[in-house]
Design a protein around this motif. Structure first.
Motif, PDB file in Angstrom:
ATOM      1  N   GLY A 266       0.807  -1.203   0.000  1.00  0.00           N
ATOM      2  CA  GLY A 266       0.000   0.000   0.000  1.00  0.00           C
ATOM      3  C   GLY A 266       0.842   1.254   0.000  1.00  0.00           C
ATOM      4  O   GLY A 266       0.508   2.257  -0.637  1.00  0.00           O
ATOM      5  N   ARG A 267       2.001   1.203   0.714  1.00  0.00           N
ATOM      6  CA  ARG A 267       2.888   2.367   0.764  1.00  0.00           C
ATOM      7  C   ARG A 267       3.501   2.651  -0.600  1.00  0.00           C
ATOM      8  O   ARG A 267       3.641   3.809  -1.016  1.00  0.00           O
ATOM      9  N   LEU A 268       3.858   1.583  -1.304  1.00  0.00           N
ATOM     10  CA  LEU A 268       4.417   1.765  -2.640  1.00  0.00           C
ATOM     11  C   LEU A 268       3.398   2.410  -3.578  1.00  0.00           C
ATOM     12  O   LEU A 268       3.735   3.279  -4.383  1.00  0.00           O
ATOM     13  N   ASP A 269       2.140   1.964  -3.463  1.00  0.00           N
ATOM     14  CA  ASP A 269       1.081   2.566  -4.286  1.00  0.00           C
ATOM     15  C   ASP A 269       0.909   4.035  -3.947  1.00  0.00           C
ATOM     16  O   ASP A 269       0.697   4.872  -4.835  1.00  0.00           O
ATOM     17  N   LEU A 270       0.977   4.370  -2.659  1.00  0.00           N
ATOM     18  CA  LEU A 270       0.813   5.761  -2.237  1.00  0.00           C
ATOM     19  C   LEU A 270       1.937   6.631  -2.795  1.00  0.00           C
ATOM     20  O   LEU A 270       1.690   7.731  -3.320  1.00  0.00           O
ATOM     21  N   GLU A 271       3.185   6.134  -2.702  1.00  0.00           N
ATOM     22  CA  GLU A 271       4.322   6.893  -3.223  1.00  0.00           C
ATOM     23  C   GLU A 271       4.226   7.035  -4.745  1.00  0.00           C
ATOM     24  O   GLU A 271       4.544   8.092  -5.305  1.00  0.00           O
ATOM     25  N   ARG A 272       3.782   5.965  -5.404  1.00  0.00           N
ATOM     26  CA  ARG A 272       3.627   6.037  -6.854  1.00  0.00           C
ATOM     27  C   ARG A 272       2.534   7.040  -7.230  1.00  0.00           C
ATOM     28  O   ARG A 272       2.674   7.798  -8.206  1.00  0.00           O
ATOM     29  N   ALA A 273       1.456   7.065  -6.472  1.00  0.00           N
ATOM     30  CA  ALA A 273       0.378   8.027  -6.721  1.00  0.00           C
ATOM     31  C   ALA A 273       0.876   9.457  -6.585  1.00  0.00           C
ATOM     32  O   ALA A 273       0.529  10.335  -7.382  1.00  0.00           O
ATOM     33  N   LEU A 274       1.718   9.709  -5.576  1.00  0.00           N
ATOM     34  CA  LEU A 274       2.267  11.056  -5.385  1.00  0.00           C
ATOM     35  C   LEU A 274       3.168  11.442  -6.555  1.00  0.00           C
ATOM     36  O   LEU A 274       3.130  12.589  -7.028  1.00  0.00           O
ATOM     37  N   ASP A 275       3.983  10.491  -7.022  1.00  0.00           N
ATOM     38  CA  ASP A 275       4.849  10.772  -8.181  1.00  0.00           C
ATOM     39  C   ASP A 275       4.008  11.106  -9.412  1.00  0.00           C
ATOM     40  O   ASP A 275       4.310  12.056 -10.151  1.00  0.00           O
ATOM     41  N   LEU A 276       2.963  10.315  -9.649  1.00  0.00           N
ATOM     42  CA  LEU A 276       2.113  10.546 -10.818  1.00  0.00           C
ATOM     43  C   LEU A 276       1.374  11.873 -10.709  1.00  0.00           C
ATOM     44  O   LEU A 276       1.155  12.554 -11.716  1.00  0.00           O
ATOM     45  N   LEU A 277       1.004  12.245  -9.483  1.00  0.00           N
ATOM     46  CA  LEU A 277       0.339  13.530  -9.266  1.00  0.00           C
ATOM     47  C   LEU A 277       1.274  14.671  -9.649  1.00  0.00           C
ATOM     48  O   LEU A 277       0.869  15.634 -10.306  1.00  0.00           O
ATOM     49  N   GLU A 278       2.542  14.563  -9.276  1.00  0.00           N
ATOM     50  CA  GLU A 278       3.519  15.588  -9.633  1.00  0.00           C
ATOM     51  C   GLU A 278       3.734  15.640 -11.149  1.00  0.00           C
ATOM     52  O   GLU A 278       3.958  16.706 -11.717  1.00  0.00           O
ATOM     53  N   GLU A 279       3.645  14.481 -11.790  1.00  0.00           N
ATOM     54  CA  GLU A 279       3.827  14.435 -13.242  1.00  0.00           C
ATOM     55  C   GLU A 279       2.589  14.907 -13.998  1.00  0.00           C
ATOM     56  O   GLU A 279       2.633  15.091 -15.218  1.00  0.00           O
ATOM     57  N   GLY A 280       1.476  15.066 -13.281  1.00  0.00           N
ATOM     58  CA  GLY A 280       0.241  15.528 -13.918  1.00  0.00           C
ATOM     59  C   GLY A 280      -0.642  14.427 -14.470  1.00  0.00           C
ATOM     60  O   GLY A 280      -1.652  14.705 -15.115  1.00  0.00           O
ATOM     61  N   ASP A 281      -0.305  13.160 -14.196  1.00  0.00           N
ATOM     62  CA  ASP A 281      -1.120  12.036 -14.667  1.00  0.00           C
ATOM     63  C   ASP A 281      -2.133  11.680 -13.580  1.00  0.00           C
ATOM     64  O   ASP A 281      -1.978  10.708 -12.845  1.00  0.00           O
ATOM     65  N   LEU A 282      -3.206  12.478 -13.495  1.00  0.00           N
ATOM     66  CA  LEU A 282      -4.157  12.314 -12.393  1.00  0.00           C
ATOM     67  C   LEU A 282      -4.950  11.014 -12.471  1.00  0.00           C
ATOM     68  O   LEU A 282      -5.158  10.364 -11.444  1.00  0.00           O
ATOM     69  N   PRO A 283      -5.440  10.587 -13.650  1.00  0.00           N
ATOM     70  CA  PRO A 283      -6.200   9.322 -13.678  1.00  0.00           C
ATOM     71  C   PRO A 283      -5.382   8.129 -13.188  1.00  0.00           C
ATOM     72  O   PRO A 283      -5.873   7.294 -12.426  1.00  0.00           O
ATOM     73  N   GLU A 284      -4.114   8.047 -13.617  1.00  0.00           N
ATOM     74  CA  GLU A 284      -3.275   6.933 -13.164  1.00  0.00           C
ATOM     75  C   GLU A 284      -2.971   7.075 -11.677  1.00  0.00           C
ATOM     76  O   GLU A 284      -2.925   6.080 -10.933  1.00  0.00           O
TER      77      GLU A 284
END
Length: 604
Positions: A2-20
């Motif tokens: 779950g932590r890995l998913d959370l960190e990946r979500a934060l990275d994608l948010l910074e990249e602007g890929d909100l759906p992913e």
């Protein structure tokens, strides 16, 4: 994990890929639903991408556990849209001894104008955001106030329940006559019948500048309705961001007011999508300034009663060319010109009262419809709308059979019978019923009937431009997906061979538009291909490698010659290319694009 998913979500948010980012944040939240970071991030993404109030609630739970930085972000999200939520957050921060991220004076002024306790004001904000009419009615029953009464009147009007709004406004006037919020509710409720003639009575109200955005929106609509565009512009500018940013329906009339033109908001006197309403005397004059501005998407929402009355003509030179063409298409549906069937609303066919028809059209969900049915327990119209709200597999066969035993109009009986047949076998080859002379088909089952007719071009277009009535849209959402599936089974385009020497245009046009649309979606989603990427030899090679040798040979001839000199053998393998043909023809355009043809030639 779950932590890995959370960190990946934060990275994608910074990249602007909100759906992913949302997908990863949801996985993190599902694994650890009480983790404040997972709550906050998942809630934030749901609110931003979906507008979900549940997302806002999760953000709040996460922010209060995470501390000042998250609460500051939540404060900004609340902005000027959620004053009661903002005051509740301010109370929490004060209790924790934390500083406030901003000023609360404006929010306090809003609640003072509403005259509601904070807890109730917060729930009312939630109900308004979700357009939860049932909850709002419940709040009003438990604690009737002028402000809650105004909100109910306004929401009834938005839903097109004009008679219900007027009855409530009259009760409010008897209870709180003289309260300006009630006076505003009364004038808005009278507007559908009386229109701009209310200008003199409206003048005292137009001197006010409410702090509450919902009161300001109603006052701006009234000002625009009685020709006081300057007043409406003043109300718009009194908010930051302007009022039109929150209420988009104000945009066009306010923009016209800035140019010194008068544009009466259509929602003040027209219920969305209905054709079976009498037009008030001022309606046609009010529509005139809209004619050059109308878009195709506006027609089924606002113009159906004008079409039915013969006032609106596709020959009107003030209309845009594409709008004139769309009016011809819509007019063919409304009048039942072949290949279509004469239509009428269920309310008309069943002789339902105007109040019943309003209730049927106003309900956005099955829950709301059942709430309205308490007022009309014997209404056959609302019982049929109860069925319309349900997915086809959930239709209660026993209930439908019970209705079929009653003395029903021809169109209603045949529509119910067809729906039962489609429930048993959605792909069954059923004939379209032929109406006896003078009989009409219920528009709420128009697309059920349309499923069964040949895929002529105008019939296919009718599926892509839904009729605007609420019931017709419910029917469309339930049966639209069946159209291409049924045609794929029946394959009417295979019933006649391609003409010898025919070009790719002949190939494209023989396949119905709804099937082509489905195949395009299959290419872009199911196969992970986007048409612009097909010029990439790697993507195209993968697509070609799936073909049988005979289909590859045929494709090579198509790419080389752009003709279809088919032999009997090649006709048999054509089917393998059909689901992919949009890729090779260029999204249905005539001819293979030169770059794509060159790429195909190299690969083949």
């Amino acid at each position: 994990m779950g932590r890995l998913d959370l960190e990946r979500a934060l990275d994608l948010l910074e990249e602007g890929d909100l759906p992913e980012a949302l997908e990863h944040a949801e996985r993190a939240y599902r694994r650890h639903p009480k983790d404040p970071e997972a709550r906050f991030l998942y809630g934030h993404l749901r609110f931003v991408l979906e507008g979900s109030y549940e997302g806002l609630r999760l953000m709040e739970l996460g922010a209060k556990a995470l501390g000042m930085e998250a609460c500051t972000h939540l404060w900004q999200v609340y902005g000027t849209d959620f004053p009661a939520h903002l005051l509740d957050l301010a109370r929490f921060l004060k209790q924790k001894g934390l500083p406030l991220p901003g000023d609360t004076a404006w929010a306090e002024a809003v609640l003072e104008e509403q005259e509601l306790p904070l807890e109730l004001a917060r729930e009312v904000e939630r109900s308004l955001y979700q357009e939860d009419l049932v909850s709002l009615e419940g709040f009003y029953r438990k604690r009737p106030t002028p402000y809650l009464g105004y909100l109910l009147v306004r929401l009834y009007l938005v839903r097109g329940a004009f008679l219900k709004a007027r009855r409530l406004a009259e009760r409010l006037a008897r209870e709180w006559g003289g309260d300006w919020r009630v006076d505003l509710a009364v004038l808005l409720a009278r507007f559908p019948q009386e229109g701009p003639a209310l200008a003199e009575e409206a003048r005292p109200l137009l001197a006010r500048t409410p702090r509450d955005p919902h009161l300001a929106e109603g006052l701006a609509l009234l000002a625009l309705g009685v020709g006081e565009g300057g007043v409406a512009l003043g109300l718009d500018r009194a908010f930051d961001p302007p009022l039109r940013a929150r209420f988009p329906q104000l945009e066009a009339p306010l923009a016209a007011a800035e140019r010194g033109e008068a544009l009466l908001p259509l929602e003040l006197f027209l219920p969305r999508g209905r054709a079976d309403i009498p037009l008030p005397p001022f309606a046609w004059e009010a529509l005139q300034p809209w004619l050059p501005r109308l878009e195709v998407r506006d027609l089924s929402l606002w113009t159906r009663p004008f079409l039915r009355s013969g006032l609106l003509s596709p020959e009107d030179p003030r209309l845009k060319l594409e709008v004139r063409d769309a009016i011809r298409r819509l007019g063919a549906l409304e009048e039942g010109r072949p290949p279509f069937v004469p239509l009428a609303s269920l309310g008309e066919l069943l002789g339902a009262s105007p109040e019943e028809r309003e209730a049927a059209m106003a309900a956005l969900s099955l829950e709301e419809l059942r709430h309205f049915r308490k007022e009309f327990p014997e209404s056959l119209l609302l019982e049929l709308y109860d069925f319309l709200h349900r997915p086809l597999p959930e239709w209660p066969e026993r209930g439908v059979r019970r209705l079929l035993e009653r003395d029903l109009p021809w169109g209603v009986r045949e529509a119910l019978r067809l729906r039962l047949e489609l429930k048993r076998d959605p792909l069954a080859p059923l004939p379209a019923p032929e109406p006896p002379p003078g009989a009409r088909w219920p528009e709420e089952f128009f697309y059920t009937w349309l499923l069964l007719v040949p895929p002529l071009e105008e019939v296919e277009e009718a599926f892509l431009y839904p009729l605007g009535g609420k019931g017709a849209l419910l029917d469309w959402t339930k049966v639209f997906a069946l159209r291409p599936l049924r045609l794929e089974v029946q394959k009417p385009w295979r019933q006649e061979p391609l003409p010898r020497g025919g070009g790719l245009q002949d190939w494209v046009r023989r396949v119905p538009l709804s099937v082509r649309t489905l195949w395009l979606a299959d290419l872009e989603v199911g196969m992970g291909l986007e048409l612009p990427d097909l010029l990439d030899p790697t993507a195209l090679r993968d697509l070609i490698e799936e073909l049988e040798p005979e289909a590859r040979t045929l494709l090579a001839r198509l790419a080389r010659e752009e003709r279809l000199p088919l032999s009997q053998v090649e006709e048999k393998v054509l089917g393998e290319l059909e689901r992919r043909f949009l890729a090779f023809v260029g999204a249905g355009e005539v001819g293979v694009p030169q770059d794509l043809r060159a790429t195909l030639s190299r690969l083949l």
